[in-house]
Design a protein around this motif. Structure first.
Motif, short mmCIF file in Angstrom:
data_model
loop_
_atom_site.label_atom_id
_atom_site.label_comp_id
_atom_site.label_asym_id
_atom_site.label_seq_id
_atom_site.Cartn_x
_atom_site.Cartn_y
_atom_site.Cartn_z
N MET A 186 -0.77 9.39 -7.08
CA MET A 186 -0.93 8.21 -7.92
C MET A 186 -1.09 8.60 -9.40
O MET A 186 -0.59 7.90 -10.28
CB MET A 186 -2.15 7.39 -7.46
N ARG A 223 -2.75 -0.98 -5.40
CA ARG A 223 -2.47 0.44 -5.67
C ARG A 223 -3.34 1.00 -6.79
O ARG A 223 -2.89 1.80 -7.60
CB ARG A 223 -1.00 0.65 -6.00
N GLN A 279 -4.43 10.54 -4.32
CA GLN A 279 -4.86 10.36 -5.70
C GLN A 279 -4.01 11.20 -6.65
O GLN A 279 -3.63 10.73 -7.72
CB GLN A 279 -6.34 10.72 -5.85
N ARG A 312 0.83 -1.20 0.00
CA ARG A 312 0.00 0.00 0.00
C ARG A 312 0.87 1.26 0.00
O ARG A 312 2.02 1.24 0.44
CB ARG A 312 -0.88 0.02 1.24
N THR A 338 -3.97 3.31 -0.23
CA THR A 338 -4.39 2.61 -1.45
C THR A 338 -4.79 1.19 -1.05
O THR A 338 -4.46 0.72 0.03
CB THR A 338 -3.25 2.51 -2.48
N ASP A 339 -5.45 0.52 -1.97
CA ASP A 339 -5.66 -0.92 -1.82
C ASP A 339 -4.31 -1.59 -2.10
O ASP A 339 -3.38 -0.94 -2.59
CB ASP A 339 -6.74 -1.39 -2.81
N THR A 370 -6.97 11.81 0.97
CA THR A 370 -7.32 10.97 -0.19
C THR A 370 -6.99 11.70 -1.49
O THR A 370 -6.45 11.10 -2.43
CB THR A 370 -8.82 10.59 -0.15
N ALA A 423 -7.47 4.96 -4.16
CA ALA A 423 -7.13 5.71 -2.95
C ALA A 423 -8.40 5.89 -2.14
O ALA A 423 -9.42 6.31 -2.67
CB ALA A 423 -6.55 7.07 -3.32
#
Length: 136
Positions: A133, A23, A130, A3, A19-20, A126, A26
């Motif tokens: 990412m 990835r 995001q 994660r 993240t899960d 979050t 988010a």
């Protein structure tokens, strides 16, 4: 996989998002009191594989750092010592609080719920995650 965890740092509380394991997504995780952040992270990281921590970097419109940056930098240095195996990166967090508030309005939350600053911090974390990412 592992994660990525994000922190929206504040002097009173920090919003946390993760993240899960793949990835892909988010998600907001929680909000913790700032003085309990390291304790929370130690427990979470002992239970979940985290290889990166993204810490929001507050900047003003003129690209100068906000007043809280010195406090955040000290916390980042502490995190680097506490978690030497984890990569710690910074991510510009301009407008995340405003975007978080707007997302609360857009999702239909009432005025009382929109006054929940802890929820705003979690949503901001979050958004920071995001944005990171999207960039990597």
């Amino acid at each position: 996989m592992s994660r990525i965890l994000a922190i929206d740092y504040g002097s009173k509380r920090c919003g946390i998002a993760v993240t899960d394991p793949l990835r892909i997504i988010a998600s907001g995780l929680t909000t913790v009191a700032t003085d309990e952040l390291v304790t929370f992270l130690k427990k979470y990281i002992s239970e979940e594989k985290v290889t990166e921590i993204v810490v929001g970097q507050p900047k003003r419109m003129n690209n100068e750092f906000s007043d809280i940056e010195k406090e955040i930098q000290e916390k980042v240095e502490l995190l680097e010592k506490e978690f030497p195996e984890i990569i710690i990166v910074r991510e510009d967090e301009r407008f995340t609080s405003k975007m978080a508030f707007q997302s609360m309005i857009d999702s239909g939350l009432g005025k009382k719920q929109r006054k929940n600053k802890a929820l705003i911090d979690e949503i901001s974390a979050t958004l920071i995650l995001q944005n990171y990412m999207n960039r990597i």
